[in-house]
Design a protein around this motif. Sequence first.
Motif, PDB file in Angstrom:
ATOM      1  N   LYS A 213       0.831  -1.205   0.000  1.00  0.00           N
ATOM      2  CA  LYS A 213       0.000   0.000   0.000  1.00  0.00           C
ATOM      3  C   LYS A 213       0.866   1.255   0.000  1.00  0.00           C
ATOM      4  CE  LYS A 213      -4.087  -1.963   2.229  1.00  0.00           C
ATOM      5  NZ  LYS A 213      -4.905  -2.028   3.470  1.00  0.00           N
ATOM      6  N   LYS A 214       1.944   1.225   0.748  1.00  0.00           N
ATOM      7  CA  LYS A 214       2.852   2.370   0.805  1.00  0.00           C
ATOM      8  C   LYS A 214       3.481   2.634  -0.557  1.00  0.00           C
ATOM      9  CE  LYS A 214       6.374   4.102   4.023  1.00  0.00           C
ATOM     10  NZ  LYS A 214       7.210   3.717   5.190  1.00  0.00           N
ATOM     11  N   LEU A 215       3.883   1.544  -1.228  1.00  0.00           N
ATOM     12  CA  LEU A 215       4.482   1.679  -2.555  1.00  0.00           C
ATOM     13  C   LEU A 215       3.476   2.227  -3.564  1.00  0.00           C
ATOM     14  CD1 LEU A 215       6.912   1.120  -4.449  1.00  0.00           C
ATOM     15  CD2 LEU A 215       5.939  -1.162  -4.812  1.00  0.00           C
ATOM     16  N   MET A 216       2.231   1.773  -3.484  1.00  0.00           N
ATOM     17  CA  MET A 216       1.215   2.207  -4.449  1.00  0.00           C
ATOM     18  C   MET A 216       0.924   3.697  -4.341  1.00  0.00           C
ATOM     19  SD  MET A 216       0.335  -0.199  -6.486  1.00  0.00           S
ATOM     20  CE  MET A 216       2.107  -0.403  -6.526  1.00  0.00           C
ATOM     21  N   LEU A 217       1.044   4.242  -3.131  1.00  0.00           N
ATOM     22  CA  LEU A 217       0.828   5.675  -2.971  1.00  0.00           C
ATOM     23  C   LEU A 217       1.883   6.479  -3.726  1.00  0.00           C
ATOM     24  CD1 LEU A 217      -0.089   5.813   0.827  1.00  0.00           C
ATOM     25  CD2 LEU A 217      -1.645   6.024  -1.124  1.00  0.00           C
ATOM     26  N   ILE A 218       3.077   5.910  -3.897  1.00  0.00           N
ATOM     27  CA  ILE A 218       4.128   6.574  -4.667  1.00  0.00           C
ATOM     28  C   ILE A 218       3.933   6.350  -6.158  1.00  0.00           C
ATOM     29  CG2 ILE A 218       6.611   6.631  -5.106  1.00  0.00           C
ATOM     30  CD1 ILE A 218       5.724   7.875  -2.442  1.00  0.00           C
ATOM     31  N   VAL A 219       3.690   5.110  -6.534  1.00  0.00           N
ATOM     32  CA  VAL A 219       3.588   4.761  -7.950  1.00  0.00           C
ATOM     33  C   VAL A 219       2.458   5.508  -8.640  1.00  0.00           C
ATOM     34  CG1 VAL A 219       3.146   2.852  -9.552  1.00  0.00           C
ATOM     35  CG2 VAL A 219       4.673   2.523  -7.607  1.00  0.00           C
ATOM     36  N   LYS A 220       1.366   5.750  -7.913  1.00  0.00           N
ATOM     37  CA  LYS A 220       0.208   6.394  -8.548  1.00  0.00           C
ATOM     38  C   LYS A 220       0.505   7.818  -9.012  1.00  0.00           C
ATOM     39  CE  LYS A 220      -1.921   8.865  -4.749  1.00  0.00           C
ATOM     40  NZ  LYS A 220      -3.178   9.394  -4.240  1.00  0.00           N
ATOM     41  N   ASN A 221       1.524   8.444  -8.420  1.00  0.00           N
ATOM     42  CA  ASN A 221       1.795   9.839  -8.717  1.00  0.00           C
ATOM     43  C   ASN A 221       2.927  10.045  -9.711  1.00  0.00           C
ATOM     44  OD1 ASN A 221      -0.143  11.076  -6.966  1.00  0.00           O
ATOM     45  ND2 ASN A 221       1.104  10.411  -5.246  1.00  0.00           N
ATOM     46  N   ILE A 222       3.417   8.972 -10.304  1.00  0.00           N
ATOM     47  CA  ILE A 222       4.492   9.119 -11.271  1.00  0.00           C
ATOM     48  C   ILE A 222       4.028   8.624 -12.629  1.00  0.00           C
ATOM     49  CG2 ILE A 222       6.307   8.948  -9.531  1.00  0.00           C
ATOM     50  CD1 ILE A 222       6.680   6.069 -10.211  1.00  0.00           C
ATOM     51  N   ASP A 223       4.711   9.076 -13.643  1.00  0.00           N
ATOM     52  CA  ASP A 223       4.319   8.732 -15.009  1.00  0.00           C
ATOM     53  C   ASP A 223       5.576   8.388 -15.784  1.00  0.00           C
ATOM     54  OD1 ASP A 223       2.934   8.370 -17.312  1.00  0.00           O
ATOM     55  OD2 ASP A 223       2.853  10.493 -17.830  1.00  0.00           O
ATOM     56  N   ALA A 224       5.780   7.098 -16.011  1.00  0.00           N
ATOM     57  CA  ALA A 224       7.005   6.690 -16.711  1.00  0.00           C
ATOM     58  C   ALA A 224       6.746   5.420 -17.479  1.00  0.00           C
ATOM     59  CB  ALA A 224       8.146   6.483 -15.720  1.00  0.00           C
ATOM     60  N   CYS A 225       7.344   5.341 -18.655  1.00  0.00           N
ATOM     61  CA  CYS A 225       7.227   4.135 -19.464  1.00  0.00           C
ATOM     62  C   CYS A 225       8.302   3.144 -19.021  1.00  0.00           C
ATOM     63  CB  CYS A 225       7.392   4.486 -20.936  1.00  0.00           C
ATOM     64  SG  CYS A 225       7.160   3.068 -22.040  1.00  0.00           S
ATOM     65  N   VAL A 278      11.871  10.191  -4.528  1.00  0.00           N
ATOM     66  CA  VAL A 278      11.144  10.489  -5.764  1.00  0.00           C
ATOM     67  C   VAL A 278      11.303  11.970  -6.058  1.00  0.00           C
ATOM     68  CG1 VAL A 278       8.938  10.363  -6.953  1.00  0.00           C
ATOM     69  CG2 VAL A 278       9.511   8.639  -5.240  1.00  0.00           C
ATOM     70  N   LEU A 279      11.907  12.282  -7.199  1.00  0.00           N
ATOM     71  CA  LEU A 279      12.165  13.660  -7.579  1.00  0.00           C
ATOM     72  C   LEU A 279      10.970  14.210  -8.343  1.00  0.00           C
ATOM     73  CD1 LEU A 279      15.884  13.329  -8.752  1.00  0.00           C
ATOM     74  CD2 LEU A 279      15.001  13.853  -6.465  1.00  0.00           C
ATOM     75  N   ARG A 280      10.274  15.120  -7.690  1.00  0.00           N
ATOM     76  CA  ARG A 280       9.141  15.803  -8.324  1.00  0.00           C
ATOM     77  C   ARG A 280       9.239  17.280  -7.969  1.00  0.00           C
ATOM     78  NH1 ARG A 280       4.348  12.002  -6.160  1.00  0.00           N
ATOM     79  NH2 ARG A 280       5.343  12.663  -4.233  1.00  0.00           N
ATOM     80  N   ALA A 281       8.130  17.990  -8.121  1.00  0.00           N
ATOM     81  CA  ALA A 281       8.142  19.403  -7.730  1.00  0.00           C
ATOM     82  C   ALA A 281       8.532  19.529  -6.258  1.00  0.00           C
ATOM     83  CB  ALA A 281       6.765  20.014  -7.977  1.00  0.00           C
ATOM     84  N   THR A 282       8.003  18.594  -5.459  1.00  0.00           N
ATOM     85  CA  THR A 282       8.430  18.460  -4.072  1.00  0.00           C
ATOM     86  C   THR A 282       8.998  17.062  -3.904  1.00  0.00           C
ATOM     87  OG1 THR A 282       6.668  19.940  -3.337  1.00  0.00           O
ATOM     88  CG2 THR A 282       7.700  18.544  -1.656  1.00  0.00           C
ATOM     89  N   ASN A 283      10.260  16.965  -3.582  1.00  0.00           N
ATOM     90  CA  ASN A 283      10.901  15.660  -3.446  1.00  0.00           C
ATOM     91  C   ASN A 283      10.281  14.879  -2.286  1.00  0.00           C
ATOM     92  OD1 ASN A 283      12.514  16.439  -5.530  1.00  0.00           O
ATOM     93  ND2 ASN A 283      14.312  16.882  -4.264  1.00  0.00           N
ATOM     94  N   THR A 284      10.143  13.570  -2.488  1.00  0.00           N
ATOM     95  CA  THR A 284       9.536  12.710  -1.483  1.00  0.00           C
ATOM     96  C   THR A 284      10.498  11.610  -1.083  1.00  0.00           C
ATOM     97  OG1 THR A 284       7.358  13.115  -2.484  1.00  0.00           O
ATOM     98  CG2 THR A 284       7.541  11.242  -0.972  1.00  0.00           C
ATOM     99  N   ASP A 285      10.739  11.481   0.227  1.00  0.00           N
ATOM    100  CA  ASP A 285      11.541  10.390   0.763  1.00  0.00           C
ATOM    101  C   ASP A 285      10.607   9.341   1.346  1.00  0.00           C
ATOM    102  OD1 ASP A 285      13.684  11.871   0.086  1.00  0.00           O
ATOM    103  OD2 ASP A 285      14.367  12.310   2.110  1.00  0.00           O
TER     104      ASP A 285
END
Length: 992
Positions: A213-225, A278-285
Amino acid sequence: MSISRLTASLASATSDITVAAAALNFDFSLVKIEAPEEFRLVGGTLSAKRRVDAEDGKTHVTARKLGALFDKVIPPIPNLIKAYGSRASEISASPIANPKPSSRDGVFATQVGADGTTVWAAATSGRGAIAVHLLACLLARIWTGPEAASLWTEIVDQRRQEITTAFENNEEIDFATLSVARQEFSRRQLAEWDASARGWLRAADIAKDPELKKLMLIVKNIDACVDHGSNVYEGVMRVWKKALTAMECLLKGMPQSVSDGSVPIAIWAWHLYPDLIVLRATNTDVRFKDSLVPHGGCLTIGLKIEDPKKKKDGVYWSLSLANLRYYGDPVISQRAAVPDSSRLTFEQLALVAFGSVIGQWNGYGQDIIAAGEFFIALWDCINHAALHGPEFEKDIAQGFLTCDSNWVGILVNAARTLTEAEGVEQQTAEMLVKLGQRRGKRFLQTDASSFFGLTDNKILLGALESEEAWISLLRGITTTLGMKKSEIPIPVIIRYTQPAERGFEYASTLSDGRPSRKRKHGGLPPSSQRLKRWVSSKSVESLADYPRNTIESNKVGNWVTRREQIGSRGEEVLDREEAGIYSEDSSNIIRRGPPDIKYSYFIGHQTRAALFVPSSDLKYCQTKYSDLVEDAINLHVVTKLLRSNAIRADRLIELLAYNGHYNQRLPLGKLKGLSSLIAFSSAARVYKLLSKATISPNILSRPFNRAHWFQEGMNLSYDTILDAFHCAPLTRAESFACIALLESGVHDIRPAALEQVMALSSSDSIYATAPLLCDPWETPQDDEIRRIAGNIGRAGLAMLLAPENVRIRPRDNTRWTMVNHADFDGKPEDNFQGTSLHLSFTGYERPLDTGVIGSQDVDVFLLETRVSLHDEGTWLADLNVLQSLQSPAISKLSYPVQCNHPAGAAPGWSTTALDNWDEFFDRPENPCIVRAYRNWIARLAFVCVSHQLGRRTIIMPESICWECYANLSGEHPSKSIELWKDGATDLPTYIW
């Protein structure tokens, strides 16, 4: 001979020898490798049947062949193998993910448990096979079963061709690699390899649910092939190698950085969790603190969104599948590794259904927490009426609350989960509700108006409990709309029905600014503004309809006057007749002047309470305010009314039944939205007993009420309002069709094709009809299906059914020494502890029509299945349990068990005890009692064999008084012919 000719001759000879060696039929089942220490627990927890298959059977052969085929292209991964083995052993040791078989599992006991067959087969087949198992998990995580089988077929063929080409170009190829390249890989063999890995993934997901569940919260917010290549073989190899290499480095403690989806997919598939940045507008650890990942093994995901206009789909992978169909161009398929593609429990599906319902509320369901609070308040309001309401409300409220699998209750439970969850659980619940809003609008097409019609001012006023609630609501609407004296010089007025049926009364909405001299109820300071009421002078006398405890008054006494009742609220009470206010008709009010003022109906319920505006301002009000009225009755307003129990429960239930279209008065059966909700509640009834069953989210892409299992079996006729909430039981065939659709997400099977089905096997689950898993004395419902964690090792949906004509061992006269036929002494004994049931397959199978034409894979099929009876390891018979239990020759004794006779007393007539199977097959011609006390498996076997032998059978309850039974039957069992239904005269066999 020249040197060049000699060299050429030697090369030719060597080539011929190699070709001849490669042509040998190398037996890969003969090669076994000691499993790494980290994997040992996997083998120790496998069932005996699965372990034999993994070490010596077809799965072992597949693992060896695939390992040899790909061994030379696999990078070194010693740390990954060690860590994965430890994680696999941890999952195998989990009693939740890998339950142990018990007597409750009956004939399916050998199929119980997590399917670790491919894990152990790989572990005993070498490094290459373990890596190939990891590839199987990688593909199974993204692609469907048929798609994965197509991918396996293509990459195996391409790898074999690659080896052959290398050999023909005189490249160095070792014997095992060349040999395996010359062997055939059947599509079924590869599909079953994929199916076993798929079953393992589901079990592993259960064991590692918090991390997932923790991983899915991260994966849902990224977009990569995952990969951009168009060539299937090259793309899969590239992703596989990249994932293996990156995970190996992470497990060495070396930080890694990726900009595609290959490694996130591997983390999801292999259940190894490095910390993430995860490098985004706001980095997430994200800190997983996985003990198997050393310090420093941190993955940085620097994801680059290639198309800013593209909607985020998470990590996705697109490939061209050339082997999916027999004929036609390659099928372009794209799958996403996001929560949308993760399987759901039924409780999670209920959250999606909740989102589907509120997603159809024209934007009013955007605040999902407020929508959840609305549903909870709605249920609590009805529950309050069931406990404390007047009798007419109490009866319908109690009936509503006791409806089986009430669809409103299902949505309310989902709302409670949404509003009460915390942390990761809350985020997951919100994701699921939004999934329903986003992709589930076709799933439950309710056709319901917002808040089931309660945003319609007419409907809401018609449902409110009292005139004070009507007035309060209309005053609130005018305040929200911002009706000001500067815009409407003549104040608007409320007309409402007087409670004692004495005509209309009137109330102001805007105060006149004069300070009140009275203190409000409870001693509050006087208001700076006073509201007005105009009541009839005829209503000043005492009203017996208003007991003191129902009004706001601080006066002493049981009854108060109407004037005092209103005045106690701080309102100024005026005489209606003196003010000259009267209703001209239902739509107009006259107020005598000078000058006379005419008011026209604007909004509200004309016979209960409505808002009237000066006729001269009517068009202005209609232009400016009409579209704002519905916004004024928002979710928070309705929820507040529900919490205060201001809405009548009987009216509320009617609105729910009519999906908010109560004012249309359509026949209930013609409301198409209601059938979707009842279909969902029918599925909920089936899944109530299916613990840990999961559902494919692909089910969201189709209208649920159009499924064959619902349309062909349900006769939606309604005699009362409560019928809109009742869930009629499904037949056994309809229940299996329902499970097949939810399990696969796509296969809508006609129930008529499943009439003889006794169980369904899919991935990590066996769904068995309850009569196969309980004592024959019990009478489970037709739709009572039970889930067993396990599978039969076949890809797709296998529908198990018994052979039409089952076999029984002929009576063996040489075993006469085993026949004693002692007199029955009344003692309860179990003399059949060596009796067991076993599952096997005859080899006959038949595909079922799923509406898909041209597919290379048979994803749904009937599988003829033997339920074999053994005693002390010796085969006695095959059983057709369902057919036997439906026979009129089988009956159950039922009588009051409370009596004063001594316990354990022998019957007062000659009765023979049958204490072994030989005595049963060679029974005497007098009443006989089989003693298999509290042994449900043996009792079930005796009932089936007795039926198959054409004998009359009575199933006895656990507690029995033989003297009472004799009295019940008239004399004693040897003369109780009247017990039989069809006039047969042979004496029965009693199963005790």
